[in-house]
Design a protein around this motif. Structure first.
Motif, mmCIF file in Angstrom:
data_model
loop_
_atom_site.group_PDB
_atom_site.id
_atom_site.type_symbol
_atom_site.label_atom_id
_atom_site.label_comp_id
_atom_site.label_asym_id
_atom_site.label_seq_id
_atom_site.Cartn_x
_atom_site.Cartn_y
_atom_site.Cartn_z
ATOM 1 N N GLY A 1 -21.456 39.660 81.127
ATOM 2 C CA GLY A 1 -20.084 39.417 80.737
ATOM 3 C C GLY A 1 -19.670 38.708 79.582
ATOM 4 N N ILE A 2 -20.296 40.291 78.453
ATOM 5 C CA ILE A 2 -19.930 39.313 77.657
ATOM 6 C C ILE A 2 -18.445 40.297 77.053
ATOM 7 C CG2 ILE A 2 -21.305 40.574 75.482
ATOM 8 C CD1 ILE A 2 -24.080 40.538 75.866
ATOM 9 N N PHE A 3 -18.372 41.663 77.472
ATOM 10 C CA PHE A 3 -17.568 41.878 77.275
ATOM 11 C C PHE A 3 -16.623 42.430 78.568
ATOM 12 C CE2 PHE A 3 -20.149 44.245 73.818
ATOM 13 C CZ PHE A 3 -19.138 43.750 72.827
ATOM 14 N N ASN A 4 -14.950 42.226 78.655
ATOM 15 C CA ASN A 4 -14.932 42.637 79.644
ATOM 16 C C ASN A 4 -14.578 44.037 80.542
ATOM 17 O OD1 ASN A 4 -13.393 45.288 78.237
ATOM 18 N ND2 ASN A 4 -12.005 43.375 77.867
ATOM 19 N N LYS A 5 -14.308 44.765 81.485
ATOM 20 C CA LYS A 5 -14.712 46.064 82.032
ATOM 21 C C LYS A 5 -14.712 47.023 81.258
ATOM 22 C CE LYS A 5 -14.222 44.058 87.103
ATOM 23 N NZ LYS A 5 -13.531 44.301 88.145
ATOM 24 N N PHE A 6 -13.336 46.774 80.537
ATOM 25 C CA PHE A 6 -13.088 48.448 79.565
ATOM 26 C C PHE A 6 -14.276 48.795 78.794
ATOM 27 C CE2 PHE A 6 -10.957 50.378 76.293
ATOM 28 C CZ PHE A 6 -10.515 51.685 76.124
ATOM 29 N N TYR A 7 -14.676 47.634 78.029
ATOM 30 C CA TYR A 7 -15.280 47.076 76.166
ATOM 31 C C TYR A 7 -16.379 47.770 77.466
ATOM 32 C CZ TYR A 7 -11.325 46.260 73.786
ATOM 33 O OH TYR A 7 -10.147 46.109 73.011
ATOM 34 N N MET B 1 -17.116 51.726 77.618
ATOM 35 C CA MET B 1 -17.062 51.919 76.225
ATOM 36 C C MET B 1 -18.302 52.032 75.733
ATOM 37 S SD MET B 1 -14.196 50.736 74.454
ATOM 38 C CE MET B 1 -14.389 51.147 72.372
ATOM 39 N N VAL B 2 -19.127 51.032 75.729
ATOM 40 C CA VAL B 2 -20.582 50.778 75.697
ATOM 41 C C VAL B 2 -21.451 51.764 76.604
ATOM 42 C CG1 VAL B 2 -22.433 48.730 75.855
ATOM 43 C CG2 VAL B 2 -19.777 48.490 75.087
ATOM 44 N N ALA B 3 -20.822 51.947 77.788
ATOM 45 C CA ALA B 3 -21.924 52.553 78.380
ATOM 46 C C ALA B 3 -21.822 54.342 78.788
ATOM 47 C CB ALA B 3 -21.811 52.843 79.825
ATOM 48 N N ILE B 4 -20.465 54.730 77.552
ATOM 49 C CA ILE B 4 -20.092 56.331 76.710
ATOM 50 C C ILE B 4 -21.396 56.133 76.212
ATOM 51 C CG2 ILE B 4 -18.752 57.546 76.112
ATOM 52 C CD1 ILE B 4 -16.617 56.354 78.769
ATOM 53 N N GLY B 5 -20.799 55.487 74.962
ATOM 54 C CA GLY B 5 -21.941 55.217 73.881
ATOM 55 C C GLY B 5 -22.991 55.184 73.674
#
Length: 350
Positions: free
Chosen positions: A274-280, A283-287
Motif C-alpha cells: 500500500g505504498i502507492f495508490n492503484k494508479f502509481y 506505473m511501477v509495474a510498467i516501469g
C-alpha cells in the motif's frame, strides 16, 4: 573513524556540493582536483573549512567517501551512496542523483517551514492587536464612561482589568512574548521543532495526509537514487526506510521488503504494502517490465511533491481568511462591548 567536524550541512548545501562535484567528475576531473577547484569560489555559508578538510584527507591518499565521512558534515546516506558510486564506477551519476534528491528535500523542508511560520505569524499579530486594544484603547473608553457618570458593562470591565494587569506586569508579559517568539523560531528553523509539529499534526487529519504524501515523495526520491546507482531493490528499500521520517511509511517499507524476501516481485510488493495508490502502482509495474524503474519513480516523486505543495498552498489560502475573520470578530466584539453602551448613553442625553 572519528569525525573532524560537527556541523552538519543543510540539504541545499549538500545539493549544490553534489551538483558541482558531478559536473567536475563528468569532465574527467578527479575528486581531489575538483575540491581544489571548488575551493577557489565555493563556500558553505561563507566557510570553506569543510572543503579544506576534504582536500587534506584526499591528499593523504584516502578515498572520496572516507574524506566525506571524516568531515562529519555529511549524512550517512550520502556516505553510503558515494561508496557505492566509487565501487561501481558510477560516481558522477550517483552525485547527480544525490543533488536531485537533496534539492527535493530542500523544497519539501522549505514548504513545511512556510506552512508552519505563516499561521504562527498571524497568531502573533492577533495577540498584539488584541493586547493593544485592551491595554491602550479600553482605558480611554473607561475614562469617557467615568466622565459621563456611568460604568462599563461586566465584559468590558473584565477586559479592562486584564489590560491593567498587563500594564502592571509588563516585564512578565514581555518575557512571555519573547518566549513565544523563540518558540516560533524553534518550530520553524529546527529539526526537533519540525518533529514536534509533525507529532502534533498527526492528530489533525488534513495535516496527517499531507505528511503521508511527503513521506511517499521521499520514498520515491530515495528509490530513484538507489536504482540509478545500480543497487538492488531489497537493499535500496532498507536505505530508503531511514529517510522517510514517517512511522506508517517505515512499516509499509518493511512489509514490502518482507514480501520481496518471500518471493514477490517489486511491483507486487509495493502494491500489496500500500505504498502507492492503484494508479502509481500500475506505473511501477510498467516501469519494472520496461526496465525504466528509475524514470518512473522520478515521475512519481515529482507528482507527489507538486501535489503536496499544492495542498500546502491551499491550506494556507484557507487559513489566512479564517484567521483574519477570527481576529475581526474578536476586535469587533471588544469594540462593540463599549461602543454600543456609549451610543445608548449619548442618545439618552441627546
Amino acid at each position: 573513524m572519528n569525525s573532524m567536524a560537527e556541523k552538519k550541512l543543510s540539504d541545499y548545501e549538500i545539493s549544490v556540493f553534489c551538483r558541482q562535484m558531478a559536473m567536475l567528475i563528468k569532465a574527467g576531473i578527479a575528486p581531489l582536483e575538483g575540491i581544489e577547484i571548488m575551493l577557489q569560489d565555493f563556500k558553505f555559508e561563507g566557510d570553506d573549512s569543510t572543503l579544506k578538510t576534504i582536500s587534506q584527507i584526499l591528499s593523504s591518499g584516502e578515498r572520496f567517501h572516507v574524506a566525506l565521512q571524516m568531515t562529519g558534515a555529511f549524512p550517512s546516506y550520502v556516505i553510503h551512496m558515494v561508496t557505492i558510486g566509487e565501487e561501481s564506477g558510477n560516481l558522477d551519476l550517483v552525485m547527480d542523483s544525490l543533488a536531485d534528491y537533496y534539492e527535493q528535500e530542500d523544497t519539501i523542508r522549505t514548504n513545511i517551514s512556510s506552512a508552519i511560520s505563516y499561521p504562527l505569524i498571524m497568531i502573533g499579530m492577533m495577540i498584539v492587536v488584541i493586547i493593544v486594544l485592551i491595554t491602550q484603547v479600553l482605558p480611554i473608553f473607561g475614562q469617557v464612561f467615568a466622565q459621563l457618570g456611568t460604568s462599563m458593562n461586566s465584559f468590558s470591565r473584565s477586559l479592562l482589568a486584564v489590560g491593567n494587569a498587563l500594564n502592571r506586569y509588563s516585564i512578565v508579559f514581555i518575557a512571555i512574548m519573547v518566549i513565544f517568539a523563540a518558540g516560533c523560531i524553534f518550530f520553524v528553523k529546527t529539526k526537533k521543532g519540525h518533529d514536534i509539529f509533525r507529532t502534533i499534526g498527526m492528530h489533525i487529519p488534513p495535516i496527517r495526509k499531507i505528511y503521508g504524501e511527503i513521506a511517499t515523495a521521499r520514498f520515491a526520491n530515495g528509490m530513484v537514487l538507489t536504482l540509478s546507482s545500480g543497487m538492488d531493490t531489497y537493499e535500496g528499500l532498507r536505505l530508503v526506510s531511514k529517510l522517510v521520517e514517517y512511522k506508517d511509511m517505515v512499516v509499509k517499507i518493511e512489509t514490502c521488503r518482507s514480501l520481496i524476501a518471500a518471493g514477490d516481485s517489486f511491483p507486487e510488493a509495493v502494491k500489496e504494502a500500500g505504498i502507492f495508490n492503484k494508479f502509481y502502482s500500475r506505473m511501477v509495474a510498467i516501469g519494472f517490465q520496461s526496465g525504466s524503474m528509475d524514470t518512473v519513480m522520478q515521475q512519481i516523486a515529482r507528482k507527489y511533491t507538486d501535489e503536496t505543495q499544492r495542498k500546502m498552498y491551499n491550506f494556507i489560502s484557507i487559513l489566512e481568511p479564517t484567521l483574519v475573520i477570527i481576529l475581526s470578530l474578536i476586535v469587533g466584539l471588544i469594540l462593540l462591548s463599549v461602543i454600543l453602551p456609549l451610543m445608548g448613553i449619548m442618545s439618552s442625553i441627546g
